[in-house]
Enzyme design. Structure first.
Site, PDB file in Angstrom:
ATOM      1  CE  LYS A  79      70.185 123.126  -7.640  1.00  0.00           C
ATOM      2  NZ  LYS A  79      70.557 121.710  -7.809  1.00  0.00           N
ATOM      3  CB  SER A 154      71.322 121.315 -11.685  1.00  0.00           C
ATOM      4  OG  SER A 154      71.077 120.748 -10.398  1.00  0.00           O
ATOM      5  CB  SER A 178      73.177 118.646  -9.177  1.00  0.00           C
ATOM      6  OG  SER A 178      72.749 118.503 -10.498  1.00  0.00           O
TER       7      SER A 178
HETATM    8  N1  GLN Z   1      73.065 116.266 -14.437  1.00  0.00           N
HETATM    9  C1  GLN Z   1      72.120 115.332 -13.927  1.00  0.00           C
HETATM   10  C2  GLN Z   1      70.787 115.518 -14.589  1.00  0.00           C
HETATM   11  O1  GLN Z   1      70.691 116.333 -15.433  1.00  0.00           O
HETATM   12  C3  GLN Z   1      72.029 115.467 -12.446  1.00  0.00           C
HETATM   13  C4  GLN Z   1      71.203 116.596 -12.002  1.00  0.00           C
HETATM   14  C5  GLN Z   1      71.149 116.717 -10.519  1.00  0.00           C
HETATM   15  O2  GLN Z   1      71.916 116.091  -9.795  1.00  0.00           O
HETATM   16  N2  GLN Z   1      70.197 117.515 -10.078  1.00  0.00           N
HETATM   17  O3  GLN Z   1      69.852 114.836 -14.317  1.00  0.00           O
END
Ligand code: GLN
Length: 491
Positions: A79, A154, A178
């Site tokens: 990532k 994400s 995420s």
């Molecule tokens: N979807 C969640 C957010 O927008 C989690 C994001 C993540 O785990 N990086 O904060």
């Protein structure tokens, strides 16, 4: 061998028996990437040249019958918020579009030491804020199972890369879901370890008390191998756990789940959960029972308030972490300024996307002196409560069975104008981060439309071993890990 189906285990075996060379494997993955990634958009940066040099190094080792490290010659996608020395690390943000880290994150050092070969950096929501990978400043990743759908987020690029057969292993980060949610959307295995088990040194921070690095793989066994490599205490990360990370996670995988106790939080299965997801999860529960697991319903009253607490805490931390990107100390610098104030203001306005700005504003607000008590303090108190509620649950249960997401992979564009709807898709994953617990998402079925459905198992602190063991048993029983999407070159 069908490269798109290959697991780490199979590739390792093939190297050992000299069925194929490392170079052949790396080339085969790049061939697929060049053929399909113009459509999928899993990668921001590809590293073919360095990967092939590495492949040659490992091939030589094999020829000389040298001892192989655990991930020797295994291609890995990373990532794009994990610092990679000499390779662009953008966080999918214009703010860091040209950032080339002068050092490797600890996970990268560990992956390299264990012989893994980095093939590229994957797309994501900008600064890991989002649930669909639509917040990337560069491109929208598509779900390999249905190109009109999001891959989740994400870490959507990493999830899509494993499902599309671009790599057998991908690294992601999970602040509120995420890893697990994109793994569920793309039909693979996503592991979020206990907070502190994997070093965050070199992971560009979103919300430091929640962020945790983990893996995407095709099987639970591969997840155990991946975790084995990246875990462990790191003096460079003050929140890194001291004594927990030396087990061999694969040793007890085959032990089965007979006699293990599983809890089903009844609040998780009420309104808001998609019926097809509910049905698939209940079918898995039945299988767990048949395999000798004891399953019981119980109350876990944290869902809604947990979501609010998460968005308050994560935004507060994000606003502090992202203050450094001001066009002077770090990040993109505008050309449009007259003095230092306009330099900072315009650099940030032009460098950050709208979701990141929303979080910074929210975070600054909840930390401001007039509202600190009403929001941030209250959220932190609730965080304590979440931890103790989970604690009580783990007195009784070895693991908690939960959905990953209340919804199936949704259409690209469907939720972009409705942040609350987007935030709601994390309702089953965020509390795990709030409490710092480990959890795993594995495929448990398909919707009528052919979209993957995931099931989440949540464990007590540092009980990854138990979690992997139960997930492995269910995975074997379901027999879904060989099912892969048929890719199209064009939409
Ligand atoms: N979807 C969640 C957010 O927008 C989690 C994001 C993540 O785990 N990086 O904060």
């Amino acid at each position: 061998m069908n490269i798109e189906k290959a697991t780490i285990e199979e590739i390792r075996e093939g190297y050992k028996t000299k069925k194929f060379t490392v170079k052949e494997i790396v080339k085969a993955y790049f061939e697929r990437i060049y053929k399909y990634d113009d459509t999928i958009n899993a990668f921001i940066t590809l590293c073919e040249e360095t990967a092939l040099v590495e492949a040659q190094r490992v091939d030589e080792k094999i020829r000389n019958n040298e001892k192989m490290s655990p991930l020797e010659g295994i291609p890995v996608a990373v990532k794009d918020l994990i610092c990679t020395k000499g390779i662009k690390t953008t966080c999918a943000s214009k703010m860091l579009e040209n950032f080339i880290p002068p050092y490797d994150a600890t996970v990268m050092t560990k992956l390299k030491e264990s012989g893994a070969i980095m093939i590229g950096k994957t797309n994501m929501d900008e600064f890991a804020m989002g649930s669909s990978t639509e917040n990337s400043a560069f491109k929208i990743t598509r779900n390999p199972w249905n190109l009109k759908k999001v891959p989740g987020g994400s870490s959507g690029g990493s999830a899509a890369a494993v499902s599309a057969g671009f790599a057998p292993l991908a690294i992601g980060s999970d602040t509120g879901g995420s890893i697990r949610q994109p793994a569920a959307f793309c039909g693979n295995v996503g592991l979020k370890p206990t907070y502190g088990l994997v070093s965050r040194y070199g992971l560009i921070a979103f919300a430091s008390s929640l962020d945790q690095i983990g893996t995407f793989t095709k099987t639970v066994k591969d997840a155990a191998l991946g975790l084995q490599t990246i875990q462990g205490h790191d003096p460079m990360d003050a929140t890194s756990a001291q004594h927990h990370g030396t087990k061999n996670y694969a040793i007890h995988l085959e032990d089965g789940i007979k006699g293990m106790k599983f809890g089903i939080p009844k609040e998780f299965y009420q309104e808001g959960l998609n019926e097809e997801i509910k049905t698939a999860i209940m079918a898995s529960v039945e299988r767990i029972t048949k395999m000798g697991g004891e399953v019981e319903e119980f109350s876990l009253p944290i869902t809604d308030a947990g979501l609010s607490a998460y968005y308050i805490i994560s935004s507060a931390e994000a606003s502090a972490n992202l203050a450094r990107y001001d066009g002077i100390r770090y990040g993109y610098r505008t050309e449009n300024f007259t003095d230092i104030d306009t330099l900072m203001l315009n650099s940030r306005t032009e460098g950050f996307g709208s979701e990141v700005k929303r979080r910074i504003m929210m975070g600054t607000y909840v930390l401001s002196s007039g509202y600190y008590d009403a929001y941030y303090k209250k959220a932190m108190l609730f965080r304590k409560k979440v931890k103790s509620i989970f604690n009580d649950a783990f007195e009784k249960y070895d693991a908690i069975i939960s959905p990953v997401s209340p919804v199936l992979p949704f259409d690209i564009g469907e939720k972009t104008d409705n942040p609350i709807q987007m935030y709601l898709s994390d309702i089953y994953t965020i509390n795990v981060n709030v409490a710092g617990l480990p959890a795993i998402s594995i495929p448990c079925g398909f919707s009528e439309e052919g979209l993957p459905i995931g099931i989440q198992l949540i464990g007590n602190l540092y009980e990854e071993e138990k979690l992997l063991k139960s997930a492995h048993a269910l995975e074997q029983d379901l027999g879904l890990c060989n099912t892969i999407p048929t890719l199209k070159e064009v939409l």
